[in-house]
Design a protein around this motif. Structure first.
Motif, mmCIF file in Angstrom:
data_model
loop_
_atom_site.group_PDB
_atom_site.id
_atom_site.type_symbol
_atom_site.label_atom_id
_atom_site.label_comp_id
_atom_site.label_asym_id
_atom_site.label_seq_id
_atom_site.Cartn_x
_atom_site.Cartn_y
_atom_site.Cartn_z
ATOM 1 N N PHE A 93 46.882 75.612 35.068
ATOM 2 C CA PHE A 93 46.833 74.520 34.102
ATOM 3 C C PHE A 93 48.226 74.092 33.677
ATOM 4 C CE2 PHE A 93 42.487 76.285 33.343
ATOM 5 C CZ PHE A 93 41.863 75.273 34.024
ATOM 6 N N ILE A 96 49.201 71.804 36.325
ATOM 7 C CA ILE A 96 48.561 70.491 36.193
ATOM 8 C C ILE A 96 49.293 69.664 35.153
ATOM 9 C CG2 ILE A 96 46.482 69.317 35.422
ATOM 10 C CD1 ILE A 96 44.851 71.509 36.642
ATOM 11 N N LEU A 97 49.578 70.312 34.028
ATOM 12 C CA LEU A 97 50.274 69.587 32.965
ATOM 13 C C LEU A 97 51.644 69.120 33.428
ATOM 14 C CD1 LEU A 97 49.349 71.688 29.834
ATOM 15 C CD2 LEU A 97 48.735 69.326 30.313
ATOM 16 N N ASN A 100 51.352 66.323 35.854
ATOM 17 C CA ASN A 100 50.990 65.104 35.160
ATOM 18 C C ASN A 100 52.200 64.525 34.441
ATOM 19 O OD1 ASN A 100 49.087 63.178 34.242
ATOM 20 N ND2 ASN A 100 49.172 64.163 32.225
ATOM 21 N N GLU A 105 52.312 63.015 42.201
ATOM 22 C CA GLU A 105 50.929 62.645 42.489
ATOM 23 C C GLU A 105 50.226 63.678 43.363
ATOM 24 O OE1 GLU A 105 47.935 60.470 41.415
ATOM 25 O OE2 GLU A 105 49.965 59.981 40.782
ATOM 26 N N LEU A 108 49.508 66.898 41.583
ATOM 27 C CA LEU A 108 48.438 66.726 40.603
ATOM 28 C C LEU A 108 47.090 66.759 41.298
ATOM 29 C CD1 LEU A 108 47.735 66.161 37.661
ATOM 30 C CD2 LEU A 108 47.836 63.737 38.169
ATOM 31 N N CYS A 112 44.353 69.633 40.671
ATOM 32 C CA CYS A 112 43.083 69.210 40.103
ATOM 33 C C CYS A 112 41.931 69.637 40.997
ATOM 34 C CB CYS A 112 43.060 67.702 39.896
ATOM 35 S SG CYS A 112 43.930 67.192 38.421
ATOM 36 N N ASP A 136 30.435 73.025 20.872
ATOM 37 C CA ASP A 136 30.365 72.327 19.588
ATOM 38 C C ASP A 136 29.183 71.375 19.523
ATOM 39 O OD1 ASP A 136 31.260 70.598 21.443
ATOM 40 O OD2 ASP A 136 33.036 69.932 20.359
ATOM 41 N N ARG B 8 41.308 57.238 39.985
ATOM 42 C CA ARG B 8 42.624 57.521 40.504
ATOM 43 C C ARG B 8 43.476 56.266 40.582
ATOM 44 N NH1 ARG B 8 40.984 60.733 44.801
ATOM 45 N NH2 ARG B 8 40.493 62.312 43.285
ATOM 46 N N ARG B 17 44.507 56.598 29.246
ATOM 47 C CA ARG B 17 45.453 57.134 28.281
ATOM 48 C C ARG B 17 45.456 56.298 27.017
ATOM 49 N NH1 ARG B 17 49.633 58.663 32.932
ATOM 50 N NH2 ARG B 17 48.154 60.102 33.811
ATOM 51 N N GLU B 35 48.919 66.784 24.506
ATOM 52 C CA GLU B 35 49.538 67.830 25.326
ATOM 53 C C GLU B 35 50.229 68.868 24.442
ATOM 54 O OE1 GLU B 35 51.133 64.869 28.621
ATOM 55 O OE2 GLU B 35 50.553 64.279 26.621
ATOM 56 N N SER B 47 43.107 72.292 26.820
ATOM 57 C CA SER B 47 44.346 71.678 26.370
ATOM 58 C C SER B 47 44.791 70.541 27.284
ATOM 59 C CB SER B 47 45.439 72.737 26.290
ATOM 60 O OG SER B 47 45.600 73.333 27.555
ATOM 61 N N LEU B 48 44.075 70.343 28.362
ATOM 62 C CA LEU B 48 44.472 69.253 29.261
ATOM 63 C C LEU B 48 44.123 67.919 28.625
ATOM 64 C CD1 LEU B 48 43.263 70.602 32.699
ATOM 65 C CD2 LEU B 48 45.540 70.673 31.740
ATOM 66 N N PRO B 49 44.974 66.942 28.824
ATOM 67 C CA PRO B 49 44.632 65.614 28.314
ATOM 68 C C PRO B 49 43.484 64.999 29.117
ATOM 69 C CG PRO B 49 46.701 65.548 29.497
ATOM 70 C CD PRO B 49 46.304 66.984 29.415
ATOM 71 N N VAL B 52 43.899 63.808 32.720
ATOM 72 C CA VAL B 52 43.994 64.868 33.707
ATOM 73 C C VAL B 52 42.640 65.502 33.950
ATOM 74 C CG1 VAL B 52 45.089 67.047 34.225
ATOM 75 C CG2 VAL B 52 46.365 65.287 33.062
ATOM 76 N N HIS B 55 40.716 63.580 36.227
ATOM 77 C CA HIS B 55 41.170 63.833 37.595
ATOM 78 C C HIS B 55 40.409 64.999 38.195
ATOM 79 C CE1 HIS B 55 44.376 61.439 39.167
ATOM 80 N NE2 HIS B 55 44.965 61.378 38.001
ATOM 81 N N SER B 74 33.455 66.857 23.956
ATOM 82 C CA SER B 74 34.488 66.039 24.582
ATOM 83 C C SER B 74 34.219 65.897 26.077
ATOM 84 C CB SER B 74 35.849 66.662 24.341
ATOM 85 O OG SER B 74 35.811 68.025 24.665
#
Lengths: 154, 818
Positions: A93, A96-97, A100, A105, A108, A112, A136, B8, B17, B35, B47-49, B52, B55, B74
């Protein structure tokens, strides 16, 4: 053309890479277009460990693409990618962050896909357990949702 | 991969975004924070946006996405409610089924019968747009992505404040929720393994050669050798009208909410299109408009001239079929019509594209030469025109090679609007043999020409793949394909039903071997129906059939069923849609199998199962109580008289049986009393005394007195089930009977029944079953037996045989120790 570029991670580690390698990151590319003469790029959002992996990835792919687009190199890249992704979840992860953020590209996409593989063929509860996601949803909602995906259970 | 294209695309990246920024407050609440900063805690998937995460979800299939949608709020939003996600689900849907088939969900239920307004409003409510030229799924998706997402955004923003409640009611939202549609469709598919009722509609005077179903508009169209096309109401089976006599027998049909087309042996294609209802009628009331049929079948159709031989097949470009068709009647039909003929061509027809059609440049001999060259090669090379632009080349070919420039000229003389309604031939694809069958599946046009099957790209007309000599050189009679472009099914006079992998990963496989020539094929992913000339219709789950490996299936089960047409009425054609299966027979009747009751029947079965388990539990508890009572009584001397029981007397055979059973058991508890004993004792003391210890010993079983619950538990569920079934509760027994009767090969519910088939094994249970209560009344579902497989079919025979099964078993107990 073999200009060097120094990437600095947020914990102060420095990585010296060729400019071409670094240009795989669209973010760095854009930055360099703005500041032509920059020799050092501070990356505030990436830690050293992750940046090392990213640099490793970029270096390998830069070398590989230079060799040409043959069947053999493709297989080699695939093999290398697989070994590259053989990491822990948190590292994945992180990658990935970073991908990103740096806008690499191909990395990523690769990461992913690896993350998607983690989700594949798991039940909802298994996914929650694996990623420590808190449920939740209210019981009512959950019942509704489960009835909605009832088709999944043959 | 293709599903994820939209996400994509760089254009949607910022959109996602940007969305995230807008909703940042709600997302923060939902745990989807931005982030993590440097040096923050170990990152997890949470924690990934959003961008992402989506993706990641791109790479998941429908099943995994469905799992993911239930993980948390979410994710739910991201996977099911976002505009982009909705488009992904839509593409999942369209990869398997016709998009217009999903409109059942939006159709108003109250005026479900043939309502023009209902249908058109349902369709216009769905935000589908498409590019004008022939359907290219990728292209159309891209083009409708813009307005689709725009529409979705408004939809989701409305529900964004409370994504959990309002978004769950799909009927209330104007936007089609494709995840819901996909799930509903998957559930509906289960009907195919459930129960059905069979009907027949009579009207045609000669053999029915083509049948098409349109469940979204409750329509069925049939075409016959008696030269007419008839329309029927699908639910009621009532005729809605018939066409004027064609110039020849009608061999094929195409049906869509926006169009009804017929092809006949006079080489003409006739097209009916829904007329816009008069403004007054529309304004008057929904009920008034509902009375108007969708197509005025008896009116004069548009006539499409061009073929020089009998028209043998018609196909509609599908992804456009669902588009703005019903909107205003004045608008041109958005789709493309393909007609195959025995003149070895497939013609491509479009409406309202005269401007770029070949009308102006007709009769150009040079291009005609190109066409004849191409045809000499015997290939579908119509698009091999010199220019790279396939549309222009297609239209150029159409202009020149239009079969006869005479017809074109003649049409020009007459008012074209009156005759052809703006339809014009946009291209001609030439093949080497008579075209028997064509179908559009996804982006492919599948054409069977003689013994050859050509997979053509529907947009360009270029042959993608060819299969030759599939059925030992015999002509391919019918073909079907999967919309994802993965599978191709062919069948022929040799009775073989073959499945081919279009991606060439596996060789061709035999799905079924009919005993006679296959006359019809119909496919609704993953169910494939094939009709053969011996009156047998096979309905099988192609996924299951192909998963099993190379060898063809032999056994009938819930995934592979046989339906039967009566003797002497073999099916000539077949269609499969939603929950109906229709077959046109040689005698002129149309047989219709209605699977709409399957879900309800399965529900009833499940409910009765639940009721039975509850009853069983309560009975077990009651017995436990009795047993404790008995034990208490044994300690007290003398025992008080127990309460009277509903059954005054045991039938003699049972008693004998119990005696016999009792003797076989080691009697170590001679004294316990069973509840039934005192009643008997009142009438015949001696006999009862002889019986009771044995019976009680049996009840106590080899495990001693505490074992009363033991044998019960071991013998479950059979004794409980059987006694319950006979105890006068109508729903379980009736559902069992009809479940066993429905369909020759059983169904989802009936299968479960067969596994848990009640066998009276326990004498005590049997004794209870023989109580004085009347036998359970026949439930209305029982009529399925009568209509089930239409008389002479094997299904009905076996069904009848099994009906008497349970009751006869109850009468003649077979001693079986658990």
């Amino acid at each position: 053309m073999n200009a060097k570029l120094t990437l600095t991670s947020n914990d102060g580690q420095k990585f010296e890479v060729e400019k071409e390698v670094a240009l795989q990151s669209q973010m760095i590319k854009g930055m360099l277009e703005d500041i032509q003469s920059a020799a050092s790029v501070p990356l505030a959002n990436v830690n050293g460990q992750t940046l090392a992996k990213v640099v490793e990835y970029c270096k390998f792919h830069y070398e590989a693409t230079k060799k040409g687009d043959t069947q053999k190199t493709k297989a080699a890249i695939k093999k290398w990618d697989k070994a590259f992704l053989n990491v822990e979840q948190s590292v994945l992860f992180d990658l990935i962050l970073a991908a990103n953020y740096l806008h690499v590209e191909s990395l990523l996409q690769l990461t992913c896909q690896a993350a998607a593989k983690l989700i594949c063929n798991k039940t909802t509860q298994e996914i929650r357990d694996m990623f420590n996601i808190e449920n939740d949803l209210t019981a009512e909602d959950e019942a509704q949702l489960l009835s909605e995906i009832e088709w999944k259970f043959e | 991969m293709s599903a994820g294209d939209r996400w994509r695309r760089p254009a949607t990246g910022p959109e996602l975004r940007g969305k995230k920024n807008n909703d940042s407050t709600s997302e923060a609440l939902l745990g989807l924070t931005s982030e993590p900063g440097p040096g923050q805690e170990v990152p997890t998937i949470v924690s990934l946006p959003c961008g992402v995460l989506s993706h990641i979800f791109d790479d998941l299939g429908p099943r995994d996405l469905a799992s993911a949608s239930c993980v948390c709020r979410s994710w739910r939003r991201l996977v099911a409610l976002e505009a982009a996600a909705n488009q992904v689900w839509r593409s999942f849907y369209s990869a398997r089924w016709q998009l217009s088939g999903a409109h059942w969900s939006l159709r108003p239920q109250h005026n479900s019968g043939n309502s023009t307004s209902g249908c058109s409003s349902a369709i216009s409510r769905i935000a589908i747009s498409a590019s004008r030229p022939i359907s290219v799924p990728g292209g159309s998706r891209r083009s409708d992505g813009g307005d689709g997402s725009a529409a979705c955004t408004s939809g989701t923003s409305g529900s964004g404040s409370s994504p959990s409640s309002s978004a769950f009611t799909p009927a209330s939202s104007p936007e089609m929720r494709w995840q819901w549609a996909y799930g509903t469709k998957m559930l509906r598919l289960r009907s195919w393994s459930g129960r059905y009722s069979a009907e027949q509609v009579v009207g045609h005077k000669m053999a029915v050669r083509a049948v098409r179903l349109l469940p979204t508009c409750d329509l069925m169209a049939t075409a016959s050798l008696d030269r007419t096309v008839r329309l029927w109401d699908l639910r009621s089976g009532l005729p809605l009208g018939h066409s004027r006599a064609h110039g020849g027998i009608v061999r094929c049909l195409a049906l869509d909410p926006g169009l009804l087309a017929s092809g006949s042996s006079d080489s003409l294609v006739r097209v009916w299109q829904p007329r816009p209802p008069p403004e007054g009628a529309l304004a008057a009331a929904g009920g008034a408009a509902a009375a108007m049929p969708l197509f005025h079948i008896s009116s004069k159709p548009y006539i499409l001239r061009g073929h020089s031989g009998p028209v043998s097949c018609l196909a509609l470009g599908e992804s456009l079929a669902a588009t703005e068709v019903c909107g205003g009647g004045s608008e041109a039909y958005g789709g493309t019509l393909f007609s195959g003929s025995w003149d070895c061509t497939v013609r491509v027809w479009r409406q309202g594209c005269d401007s770029d059609g070949g009308g102006g440049s007709g009769g150009d001999d040079d291009v005609g030469g190109v066409l004849s060259d191409a045809s000499g090669g015997g290939t579908a090379a119509a698009a091999a025109g010199s220019s790279g632009d396939e549309r222009s080349s297609l239209s150029a070919v159409a202009a020149s090679g239009g079969g006869g420039s005479g017809s074109r000229r003649r049409r020009a003389d007459e008012a074209p609007e009156a005759e052809d309604g703006g339809w014009s031939c946009a291209g001609v694809l030439q093949y080497s043999d008579w075209v028997y069958c064509c179908a559009v599946r996804g982006s492919n046009l599948l054409v069977a020409a003689g013994s050859e099957v050509v997979v053509t790209d529907a947009a360009t007309g270029r042959a993608v793949r060819r299969y030759q000599g599939l059925h030992d050189g015999g002509a391919v009679a019918c073909l079907e394909g999967c919309r994802s472009g993965r599978l191709l099914f062919t069948a022929s006079g040799d009775g073989l039903l073959l499945a081919h992998d279009l991606r060439m990963k596996q060789g061709s496989r035999v799905l079924w071997h009919h005993n006679a020539a296959v006359t019809g094929l119909a496919f609704e992913d993953p169910w494939l129906a094939s009709a053969s000339a011996d009156g047998c219709i096979m309905l099988q789950d192609s996924e299951q059939a192909l998963a099993g490996g190379g060898s063809p299936q032999r056994a009938l089960n819930a995934n592979c069923r046989a339906l039967h047409c009566p003797a002497g009425q073999p099916a000539l054609c077949l269609d499969l849609a939603d929950q109906w299966l229709a077959a046109g027979t040689e005698s002129g009747t149309v047989r219709l199998w209605d699977f709409t009751g399957a879900a309800a029947a399965a529900e009833r079965a499940a409910a009765s199962r639940a009721a039975r388990s509850v009853a069983k539990a309560s009975r077990a508890a009651a017995r436990q109580q009795h047993h404790h009572q008995n034990q208490n009584q044994r300690t007290q001397q003398p025992p008080p008289p127990p309460p009277p029981l509903p059954q005054p007397q045991l039938p003699p055979p049972v008693q004998r049986h119990r005696q016999r059973r009792g003797r076989q058991q080691p009697v170590d508890q001679p004294q316990p009393q069973v509840p039934q004993a005192p009643v008997l004792a009142g009438e015949a003391q001696g006999f009862a005394q002889a019986v009771d210890p044995l019976a009680a010993a049996w009840a106590a079983g080899p495990h001693g007195p505490k074992g009363v619950g033991g044998p019960w538990a071991e013998a479950s569920p059979s004794p409980a089930a059987s006694s319950q079934a006979a105890a006068g509760e109508p729903s379980p027994s009736s559902s069992r009977r009809s479940g066993r009767a429905g369909g020759g090969s059983g169904g989802g519910s009936s299968d479960r029944w067969r596994h848990g088939q009640p066998q009276p094994q326990h004498p005590a249970a049997f004794q209870r079953a023989r109580g004085p209560r009347p036998p359970p009344p026949m439930a209305p579902t029982f009529r399925y037996v009568g209509s089930g497989a239409g008389g002479s079919g094997g299904g009905a025979g076996s069904g009848m045989a099994t009906i008497s099964g349970p009751s006869s078993q109850q009468r003649t107990p077979r001693p079986q120790r658990p």
